[in-house]
Design an enzyme around this catalytic site. Structure first.
Site, PDB file in Angstrom:
ATOM      1  N   ARG A 187      10.346  -5.466   2.483  1.00 27.60           N
ATOM      2  CA  ARG A 187      11.517  -6.798   3.699  1.00 27.60           C
ATOM      3  C   ARG A 187      10.363  -7.296   4.584  1.00 27.60           C
ATOM      4  O   ARG A 187      10.944  -8.018   5.487  1.00 27.60           O
ATOM      5  CB  ARG A 187      12.657  -5.902   4.275  1.00 27.60           C
ATOM      6  N   ASP A 229      12.069   6.044   2.842  1.00 26.53           N
ATOM      7  CA  ASP A 229      14.035   6.258   2.653  1.00 26.53           C
ATOM      8  C   ASP A 229      14.268   7.701   2.534  1.00 26.53           C
ATOM      9  O   ASP A 229      14.328   8.508   1.039  1.00 26.53           O
ATOM     10  CB  ASP A 229      13.987   5.503   0.858  1.00 26.53           C
ATOM     11  N   GLN A 268      22.867  -1.269  -5.973  1.00 27.20           N
ATOM     12  CA  GLN A 268      22.265  -0.718  -5.258  1.00 27.20           C
ATOM     13  C   GLN A 268      22.298  -1.542  -3.985  1.00 27.20           C
ATOM     14  O   GLN A 268      21.864  -1.403  -2.620  1.00 27.20           O
ATOM     15  CB  GLN A 268      20.808   0.168  -5.019  1.00 27.20           C
ATOM     16  N   HIS A 321       3.517   2.074  -1.793  1.00 29.18           N
ATOM     17  CA  HIS A 321       3.564   2.019  -3.026  1.00 29.18           C
ATOM     18  C   HIS A 321       2.262   2.287  -3.498  1.00 29.18           C
ATOM     19  O   HIS A 321       2.449   3.888  -4.639  1.00 29.18           O
ATOM     20  CB  HIS A 321       4.161   0.403  -4.249  1.00 29.18           C
ATOM     21  N   ASP A 345       0.835  -0.623  -0.074  1.00 33.57           N
ATOM     22  CA  ASP A 345      -0.073   0.112   0.434  1.00 33.57           C
ATOM     23  C   ASP A 345       1.132   1.351   0.015  1.00 33.57           C
ATOM     24  O   ASP A 345       0.263   2.039  -0.876  1.00 33.57           O
ATOM     25  CB  ASP A 345      -0.988   0.043   1.610  1.00 33.57           C
ATOM     26  N   LYS A 352       8.986   8.855   1.614  1.00 35.47           N
ATOM     27  CA  LYS A 352       9.935   9.175   2.910  1.00 35.47           C
ATOM     28  C   LYS A 352      10.770   8.263   3.407  1.00 35.47           C
ATOM     29  O   LYS A 352      11.100   8.845   4.926  1.00 35.47           O
ATOM     30  CB  LYS A 352       9.187  10.218   4.066  1.00 35.47           C
TER      31      LYS A 352
END
Ligand code: AMP
Length: 275
Positions: free
Chosen positions: A184, A147, A57, A33, A31, A145
């Site tokens: 994750r 990340d 990355q 994303h 949700d 946010k």
């Protein structure tokens, strides 16, 4: 929804798309994303989502191989969210040969916090995001946010390289118990999942103390770290920083953010709260 695996196909569609918003992801959509997709739809004529698990990355020993890949479920969610175009290249399209050119973010910004724990991470992020921008040519791109440092690195990249893409940051979407949604979280055992919201709770305790006037950041950080450790966490950092540059605040700095990264079992979780 049109699905593009080739750059040429995406570019052809983009030519008639008007104002375009890009939402880059690594898939396994949740949700958080989808909230970005919905906000994108409000701000543009056409939403382009990308799904690409970007090897650049991930550090050696990180979870590139086991990162959850759920392409069918992702497609259904994007369709339901009204996304017009999905760009889902495979590695041979994004990196037909080993990537030799890289975007190296500014030191002092990309080598602290997440950058210190994950050397080369932001180089990989910045390189793939600039490449996606060159492929999609979006008018704006939306990031979470959750990340926090990533958004900062990318906003600075856009500014310093005079990119024509506007970087838009959106609030973190959480489960009812406060845990920030993340692909994750799938790695957590049921017992770890029950424990996981403590990370957010500790950040909230610290944020509340600072809002109430506390300025003894070091002591507050140490108490929060100790509390996590007592419950089996291995914190990488839990720290109050200035929002503007993620450096240690002076007593007079007011726009702050508290950020944390900590391992629970083998799963590394990150979160933050703006103060
Ligand atoms: P990822 O697929 O993890 O690379 O994330 C793709 C985008 O979704 C990034 O901009 C993330 O910051 C954002 N995102 C991930 N989790 C959340 C969340 N819980 N709330 C808001 N945005 C998120």
């Amino acid at each position: 929804m049109q699905i593009h695996t080739a750059i040429a196909s995406l570019r052809a569609a983009r030519a008639q798309a008007g104002r375009v918003a890009l939402v880059p992801t690594m898939g396994n959509l949740h949700d958080g994303h989808i909230a970005l997709m919905r906000e994108a739809a409000k701000r543009a004529d056409t939403v382009v989502a990308s799904i690409f698990v970007n090897r650049l990355q991930f550090g050696p020993g990180e979870d590139f191989g086991k990162y959850p890949r759920t392409p069918e479920a992702d497609r259904e969610k994007l369709e339901a969210a009204g996304v017009a175009h999905l760009f889902a290249p495979d590695e041979a399209v994004m990196y037909p040969r080993p990537q030799g050119y890289h975007i190296v973010p500014a030191t002092g910004q990309a080598d602290i916090l997440e950058g210190a724990c994950r050397p080369g991470h932001f180089r990989g992020v910045a390189t793939v995001v600039l490449k996606l921008f060159n492929i999609v040519a979006p008018d704006l791109a939306l990031f979470g946010k959750k990340d926090y440092q990533q958004v900062m690195v990318l906003a600075d990249m856009a500014r310093e390289l005079a990119l024509s893409t506007e970087i838009v940051a959106q609030d973190t979407i959480r489960a009812a118990d406060g845990l920030a949604l993340s692909s994750r979280n799938k790695y957590l055992s049921p017992a770890e999942r029950a424990e996981a919201p403590r990370l957010y709770r500790q950040l909230a305790v610290l944020a509340d103390a600072v809002r109430a006037g506390a300025r003894n950041y070091t002591a507050l950080e140490a108490a929060a770290i100790e509390e996590l450790q007592r419950h089996g966490w291995q914190p990488d950092y839990l720290t109050v920083r200035r929002r503007i540059d993620l450096q240690t605040p002076q007593r007079t700095d007011e726009a702050l953010v508290v950020l944390a990264a900590a391992r629970l079992g083998t799963t590394r979780l990150i979160d933050n709260i703006e103060i």
